[in-house]
Design a protein around this motif. Structure first.
Motif, PDB file in Angstrom:
ATOM      1  N   ASP A   1       0.912  -1.316  -0.024  1.00  0.00           N
ATOM      2  CA  ASP A   1       0.016   0.188  -0.007  1.00  0.00           C
ATOM      3  C   ASP A   1       0.907   1.290  -0.006  1.00  0.00           C
ATOM      4  O   ASP A   1       0.565   2.114  -0.694  1.00  0.00           O
ATOM      5  N   MET A   2       2.001   1.205   0.846  1.00  0.00           N
ATOM      6  CA  MET A   2       2.874   2.535   1.087  1.00  0.00           C
ATOM      7  C   MET A   2       3.746   2.477  -0.511  1.00  0.00           C
ATOM      8  O   MET A   2       3.676   3.802  -0.984  1.00  0.00           O
ATOM      9  N   MET A   3       4.088   1.555  -1.169  1.00  0.00           N
ATOM     10  CA  MET A   3       4.672   1.661  -2.104  1.00  0.00           C
ATOM     11  C   MET A   3       4.111   2.136  -3.367  1.00  0.00           C
ATOM     12  O   MET A   3       4.524   2.646  -4.211  1.00  0.00           O
ATOM     13  N   ASP A   4       2.817   1.126  -3.603  1.00  0.00           N
ATOM     14  CA  ASP A   4       1.921   1.482  -4.560  1.00  0.00           C
ATOM     15  C   ASP A   4       1.597   3.136  -4.795  1.00  0.00           C
ATOM     16  O   ASP A   4       1.509   3.668  -5.966  1.00  0.00           O
ATOM     17  N   GLY A   5       1.179   3.837  -3.603  1.00  0.00           N
ATOM     18  CA  GLY A   5       0.812   5.169  -3.477  1.00  0.00           C
ATOM     19  C   GLY A   5       2.170   6.031  -3.980  1.00  0.00           C
ATOM     20  O   GLY A   5       1.976   6.887  -4.691  1.00  0.00           O
ATOM     21  N   CYS A   6       3.381   5.425  -3.556  1.00  0.00           N
ATOM     22  CA  CYS A   6       4.548   6.260  -3.898  1.00  0.00           C
ATOM     23  C   CYS A   6       4.740   6.143  -5.582  1.00  0.00           C
ATOM     24  O   CYS A   6       5.004   7.169  -6.206  1.00  0.00           O
ATOM     25  N   VAL A   7       4.702   5.050  -5.946  1.00  0.00           N
ATOM     26  CA  VAL A   7       5.094   4.547  -7.319  1.00  0.00           C
ATOM     27  C   VAL A   7       4.095   5.216  -8.467  1.00  0.00           C
ATOM     28  O   VAL A   7       4.419   6.082  -9.065  1.00  0.00           O
ATOM     29  N   VAL A   8       2.616   5.401  -7.699  1.00  0.00           N
ATOM     30  CA  VAL A   8       1.447   6.011  -8.609  1.00  0.00           C
ATOM     31  C   VAL A   8       1.951   7.508  -8.905  1.00  0.00           C
ATOM     32  O   VAL A   8       1.942   8.001  -9.853  1.00  0.00           O
ATOM     33  N   ASN A   9       2.286   8.048  -7.605  1.00  0.00           N
ATOM     34  CA  ASN A   9       2.503   9.593  -7.599  1.00  0.00           C
ATOM     35  C   ASN A   9       3.888   9.866  -8.279  1.00  0.00           C
ATOM     36  O   ASN A   9       3.695  10.797  -9.224  1.00  0.00           O
ATOM     37  N   ASN A  10       4.718   8.966  -8.520  1.00  0.00           N
ATOM     38  CA  ASN A  10       5.869   9.363  -9.208  1.00  0.00           C
ATOM     39  C   ASN A  10       5.679   9.012 -10.756  1.00  0.00           C
ATOM     40  O   ASN A  10       6.250   9.777 -11.435  1.00  0.00           O
ATOM     41  N   LEU A  11       4.915   8.143 -11.147  1.00  0.00           N
ATOM     42  CA  LEU A  11       4.466   7.834 -12.505  1.00  0.00           C
ATOM     43  C   LEU A  11       3.721   9.103 -13.040  1.00  0.00           C
ATOM     44  O   LEU A  11       4.064   9.515 -14.224  1.00  0.00           O
ATOM     45  N   LYS A  12       2.747   9.532 -12.350  1.00  0.00           N
ATOM     46  CA  LYS A  12       2.155  10.754 -12.679  1.00  0.00           C
ATOM     47  C   LYS A  12       2.756  11.866 -12.956  1.00  0.00           C
ATOM     48  O   LYS A  12       2.763  12.805 -13.746  1.00  0.00           O
ATOM     49  N   LYS A  13       3.654  12.259 -11.921  1.00  0.00           N
ATOM     50  CA  LYS A  13       4.644  13.261 -12.010  1.00  0.00           C
ATOM     51  C   LYS A  13       5.589  13.027 -13.101  1.00  0.00           C
ATOM     52  O   LYS A  13       5.765  14.186 -14.073  1.00  0.00           O
ATOM     53  N   GLY A  14       6.134  11.853 -13.320  1.00  0.00           N
ATOM     54  CA  GLY A  14       7.040  11.688 -14.636  1.00  0.00           C
ATOM     55  C   GLY A  14       6.620  11.961 -16.079  1.00  0.00           C
ATOM     56  O   GLY A  14       6.872  12.435 -16.844  1.00  0.00           O
ATOM     57  N   MET A  15       5.042  11.716 -15.893  1.00  0.00           N
ATOM     58  CA  MET A  15       4.301  11.906 -17.210  1.00  0.00           C
ATOM     59  C   MET A  15       4.025  13.317 -17.384  1.00  0.00           C
ATOM     60  O   MET A  15       4.032  13.749 -18.582  1.00  0.00           O
ATOM     61  N   GLU A  16       3.351  13.946 -16.369  1.00  0.00           N
ATOM     62  CA  GLU A  16       3.210  15.353 -16.445  1.00  0.00           C
ATOM     63  C   GLU A  16       4.581  16.267 -17.106  1.00  0.00           C
ATOM     64  O   GLU A  16       4.301  17.111 -17.452  1.00  0.00           O
ATOM     65  N   GLN A  17       5.628  15.698 -16.510  1.00  0.00           N
ATOM     66  CA  GLN A  17       6.872  16.522 -16.450  1.00  0.00           C
ATOM     67  C   GLN A  17       7.656  16.006 -17.964  1.00  0.00           C
ATOM     68  O   GLN A  17       8.669  16.693 -18.089  1.00  0.00           O
ATOM     69  N   GLY A  18       7.050  15.146 -18.572  1.00  0.00           N
ATOM     70  CA  GLY A  18       7.604  14.658 -19.848  1.00  0.00           C
ATOM     71  C   GLY A  18       8.894  13.626 -19.616  1.00  0.00           C
ATOM     72  O   GLY A  18       9.758  13.317 -20.551  1.00  0.00           O
ATOM     73  N   TYR A  19       8.905  13.046 -18.440  1.00  0.00           N
ATOM     74  CA  TYR A  19      10.199  12.253 -18.160  1.00  0.00           C
ATOM     75  C   TYR A  19       9.875  10.608 -18.501  1.00  0.00           C
ATOM     76  O   TYR A  19      10.681   9.896 -18.932  1.00  0.00           O
ATOM     77  N   TYR A  20       8.505  10.559 -18.248  1.00  0.00           N
ATOM     78  CA  TYR A  20       7.962   9.112 -18.847  1.00  0.00           C
ATOM     79  C   TYR A  20       6.944   9.435 -19.844  1.00  0.00           C
ATOM     80  O   TYR A  20       6.350  10.327 -20.175  1.00  0.00           O
ATOM     81  N   ARG A  21       6.627   8.332 -20.767  1.00  0.00           N
ATOM     82  CA  ARG A  21       5.767   8.214 -21.700  1.00  0.00           C
ATOM     83  C   ARG A  21       4.187   8.671 -21.149  1.00  0.00           C
ATOM     84  O   ARG A  21       3.830   8.144 -20.087  1.00  0.00           O
ATOM     85  N   ASP A  22       3.546   9.343 -21.978  1.00  0.00           N
ATOM     86  CA  ASP A  22       2.428   9.751 -21.392  1.00  0.00           C
ATOM     87  C   ASP A  22       1.259   8.789 -21.692  1.00  0.00           C
ATOM     88  O   ASP A  22      -0.057   9.127 -21.530  1.00  0.00           O
ATOM     89  N   ASN A  23       1.388   7.426 -22.179  1.00  0.00           N
ATOM     90  CA  ASN A  23       0.180   6.409 -22.493  1.00  0.00           C
ATOM     91  C   ASN A  23       0.472   5.271 -21.461  1.00  0.00           C
ATOM     92  O   ASN A  23       0.024   4.387 -21.826  1.00  0.00           O
ATOM     93  N   LEU A  24       0.927   5.609 -20.342  1.00  0.00           N
ATOM     94  CA  LEU A  24       1.280   4.612 -19.281  1.00  0.00           C
ATOM     95  C   LEU A  24      -0.026   4.298 -18.723  1.00  0.00           C
ATOM     96  O   LEU A  24      -0.720   5.113 -18.543  1.00  0.00           O
ATOM     97  N   ASP A  25      -0.374   2.979 -18.265  1.00  0.00           N
ATOM     98  CA  ASP A  25      -1.412   2.563 -17.666  1.00  0.00           C
ATOM     99  C   ASP A  25      -0.769   2.517 -16.091  1.00  0.00           C
ATOM    100  O   ASP A  25      -0.096   1.649 -15.715  1.00  0.00           O
ATOM    101  N   VAL A  26      -0.857   3.397 -15.377  1.00  0.00           N
ATOM    102  CA  VAL A  26      -0.312   3.943 -14.021  1.00  0.00           C
ATOM    103  C   VAL A  26      -0.267   2.893 -13.146  1.00  0.00           C
ATOM    104  O   VAL A  26       0.199   2.050 -12.403  1.00  0.00           O
TER     105      VAL A  26
END
Length: 215
Positions: free
Chosen positions: A116-141
């Motif tokens: 539960d702890m890791m999942d929330g952190c990774v989800v937030n990181n993925l969303k942040k990365g997509m918003e800032q252009g570091y991760y692809r924008d079509n990821l299934d978070v």
């Protein structure tokens, strides 16, 4: 006194093992009677459960602090990895194995809370990365966060990753690089490569064990 016992017991459990450390060992190390320990904890299982929650709480606070820094999402992942390895004493295989074997209910509860702890952190990181252009924008978070968790958990499979061949820090580094390369944009790959160069220059990436290097 209760918190002091938890802190000392946690340190001993992580360094030596959950089965190996006895209540007598803890009381002797602290210079108190075993009766004093039992004033705060019903039995050893009760103490182990408190120590596991203590570990998770510390890690959660550390990761919150990392998330408050002005880091890009890839830097954030690498800093969070350092926190996990430092707090879990590089996750030595013996304590984790002993917890799973001798305290299965606590282990399962801990695994769920850790997920539960890791999942929330990774989800937030993925969303942040997509918003800032570091991760692809079509990821299934949601799916990728679960793949990440399963991957990290799988690194502890002794039958697959023999501890005499691989150190946990080495496996964590390989997996994290694999994860980032799988989801990163060209901008993210450039950032990742910069981080890897810096870490190698600082000798921050733990090497494989001698046995593995000789294979």
């Amino acid at each position: 006194m209760k918190e002091q016992i938890i802190e000392k017991a946690t340190e001993m459990f992580l360094n030596i093992g959950f089965k190996s450390v006895t209540m007598d060992d803890i009381s002797a190390e602290m210079g108190i009677s075993k009766k004093t320990v039992y004033q705060f904890f019903r039995n050893k299982s009760d103490l182990v459960g408190h120590c596991c929650k203590h570990i998770l709480n510390i890690i959660a606070k550390d990761i919150e602090e990392v998330e408050s820094w002005t880091l890009n999402p890839i830097e954030e992942m690498y800093e969070a990895r350092k926190v996990l390895l430092r707090r879990l004493k590089n996750e030595k295989t013996s304590p984790v194995y002993q917890l799973q074997k001798y305290y299965p209910k606590i282990f399962e509860s801990l695994r769920k809370e850790r997920f539960d702890m890791m999942d929330g952190c990774v989800v937030n990181n993925l969303k942040k990365g997509m918003e800032q252009g570091y991760y692809r924008d079509n990821l299934d978070v949601e799916v990728i966060s679960k793949i990440y968790h399963n991957g990290v958990t799988g690194l502890k499979e002794k039958d697959m990753f023999w501890p005499q061949h691989y150190t946990v820090p080495y496996l964590m580094n390989v997996f994290l690089e694999y994860h980032v390369r799988a989801i990163a944009t060209p901008k993210g790959i450039d950032t990742l490569n910069e981080i890897l160069v810096k870490e190698r220059n600082k000798s921050a990436i733990p090497p494989q064990t001698k046995e593995e290097n000789g294979r």
